[in-house]
Design a protein around this motif. Structure first.
Motif, short mmCIF file in Angstrom:
data_model
loop_
_atom_site.label_atom_id
_atom_site.label_comp_id
_atom_site.label_asym_id
_atom_site.label_seq_id
_atom_site.Cartn_x
_atom_site.Cartn_y
_atom_site.Cartn_z
N LEU A 10 0.82 -1.22 0.00
CA LEU A 10 0.00 0.00 0.00
C LEU A 10 0.85 1.27 0.00
O LEU A 10 0.60 2.20 -0.75
CB LEU A 10 -0.93 0.01 1.22
N SER A 11 1.88 1.27 0.86
CA SER A 11 2.69 2.49 0.96
C SER A 11 3.53 2.70 -0.30
O SER A 11 3.99 3.81 -0.56
CB SER A 11 3.58 2.45 2.20
N GLY A 12 3.69 1.65 -1.09
CA GLY A 12 4.46 1.78 -2.32
C GLY A 12 3.62 2.23 -3.51
O GLY A 12 4.15 2.46 -4.60
N LEU A 13 2.31 2.38 -3.28
CA LEU A 13 1.45 2.81 -4.40
C LEU A 13 1.82 4.23 -4.82
O LEU A 13 1.99 5.10 -3.96
CB LEU A 13 -0.02 2.81 -3.96
N PRO A 14 1.94 4.48 -6.10
CA PRO A 14 2.29 5.85 -6.52
C PRO A 14 1.08 6.78 -6.38
O PRO A 14 -0.06 6.32 -6.40
CB PRO A 14 2.64 5.68 -8.00
N TYR A 15 1.37 8.07 -6.21
CA TYR A 15 0.29 9.04 -6.18
C TYR A 15 -0.25 9.24 -7.58
O TYR A 15 0.51 9.23 -8.55
CB TYR A 15 0.80 10.39 -5.68
N HIS A 16 -1.54 9.44 -7.69
CA HIS A 16 -2.11 9.85 -8.97
C HIS A 16 -1.86 11.34 -9.13
O HIS A 16 -1.88 12.08 -8.14
CB HIS A 16 -3.62 9.62 -8.99
N ALA A 17 -1.63 11.78 -10.36
CA ALA A 17 -1.34 13.21 -10.58
C ALA A 17 -2.52 13.88 -11.26
O ALA A 17 -3.06 13.35 -12.23
CB ALA A 17 -0.10 13.35 -11.44
#
Lengths: 200, 201
Positions: A53-60
């Motif tokens: 989960l913490s490795g999920l990239p942010y959506h821009a």
């Protein structure tokens, strides 16, 4: 007590603390974890999920997002901030130009009349300034005397106890400090030219 | 002034004084986290952008009601979460499909109010995008109830404490713990097939 704590399985919060590296376990709990296959399995599972989960990239959002936000934001500015941060350059330019034109016009008019010496003009101007300043000082003194403010203030000051005098001085000092801080804070305000958009 | 060195709360105070650069710095810091949180809640790129924009605008235009002792990020996420969850609820009411009442803490209540939204209504290009990314975790998160989604993202992606999440979601602490516990359980079940063969975890 310690022995009982060592036997108990780890609570979810304890496992989470270790999995998310938010802290360490007390020695008895650590000891239990080291020797308990069930707790280690739960910890591994939680760590695995946290890493995923913490490795999920942010959506821009789209590139114009920040500008779109700022175009709709109405940052409330106090009147003194608006006054200090507004762009005064055009006003100052127009005023300086008008003043220069007026001065040139007056000077031209004065010297085209003939018989006017520069020294006499400067002397009269200096005399006017001196008289105006003297009138201002005398006028202010007269107001203080005529209205009774001056004598009353002197009497009041003479009748003050040392404590009251010290209190008044302290209040004045605080007000002075506040005024100074306000001025310095206002000086920290951004200059309009620097306040332009910095793209995120 | 070095805006990047300021804390979020200091920047918020500068914004209150009308400082546009401070506002830009805050947008720069939070546009992605906030947008991601909202996007994963509403599962729609354009809508998420509108809602994230609205959240920032509301935050900046109501800075007078911001308590500096509170974390700016929590306050902003709270506004964003409310906007997103309001939308999900409205959408649920419009289509008579709501993913369980937000206050459903008992199993019966949850089951009585739960209808899975899943990927229904998503455009084919959105589905293709998700597949192209190969992101099964995103899909698993998307299948959670919106409240579970928000809670688990705030905990594991944003690193907020349970107390902060309770404030953001305006939900009792115990309920937040339940949300996160259930969300993790569901995610672990849905992602179990990704584990290597023979793994017991």
């Amino acid at each position: 007590m310690n022995e009982q704590r060592t036997r108990q399985h780890l609570e979810t919060e304890e496992l989470e603390r270790v999995a998310m590296q938010e802290g360490t376990l007390p020695a008895p709990r650590r000891e239990h974890l080291d020797g308990c296959a069930r707790c280690r399995r739960e910890l591994a599972s939680l760590e695995e999920l946290h890493v995923a989960l913490s490795g999920l990239p942010y959506h821009a959002p789209s590139p114009g997002f920040a500008d779109a936000v700022m175009s709709r934001v109405d940052l409330a500015k106090p009147w003194y901030v608006q006054l200090l941060t507004r762009n005064w350059t055009p006003v100052a330019g127009v005023s300086a130009g008008a003043l220069a034109l007026a001065a040139i016009g007056f000077w031209t008019w004065l010297f085209t009349r003939g018989g006017v010496a520069l020294e006499s003009v400067l002397s009269v101007a200096a005399e006017w300034a001196r008289t105006a300043l003297w009138d201002l000082v005398v006028g202010a003194g007269r107001i203080l005397v005529d209205t009774g403010i001056g004598p009353t203030a002197v009497e009041a000051a003479q009748s003050l106890t040392p404590g009251a005098a010290a209190a008044i001085l302290a209040v004045l000092a605080v007000l002075g400090t506040l005024a100074s801080v306000t001025v310095f804070k206002l000086m920290e305000l951004p200059v309009p030219a620097l306040g332009s958009a910095r793209r995120s | 002034m070095d805006y990047e060195a300021q804390t979020d709360e200091e920047l918020a105070q500068l914004c209150e004084g009308g400082d546009e650069r401070a506002a830009r710095e805050l947008v720069s810091r939070f546009e992605r986290p906030l947008f991601s949180l909202i996007r994963r809640t509403v599962r729609d790129q354009e809508l998420a952008e509108d809602l994230a924009q609205e959240a920032f605008v509301r935050a900046f235009n109501h800075l007078d009601s911001f308590d500096p002792s509170y974390q700016f990020s929590s306050w902003l996420f709270k506004i964003g979460h409310n906007l997103a969850i309001d939308h999900v609820r409205k959408k649920g009411l419009d289509t008579v499909s709501i993913e369980g009442a937000p206050d459903a803490v008992s199993q019966e209540r949850q089951e009585a109010t739960s209808i899975t939204l899943e990927a229904r209504g998503e455009r084919p290009d959105e589905v293709a995008e998700a597949r192209a990314l190969g992101d099964e975790i995103e899909e698993a998160i998307g299948e959670l109830r919106p409240e579970y989604r928000t809670a688990v993202m705030l905990r594991h992606i944003e690193g907020h404490s349970y107390r902060e999440i309770a404030e953001i979601m305006d939900t009792p602490l115990g309920t937040v713990k339940t949300y996160i516990h259930r969300a993790r359980g569901e995610l672990q079940d849905r992602l179990a097939h990704l584990r290597p063969e023979g793994s017991e975890a």
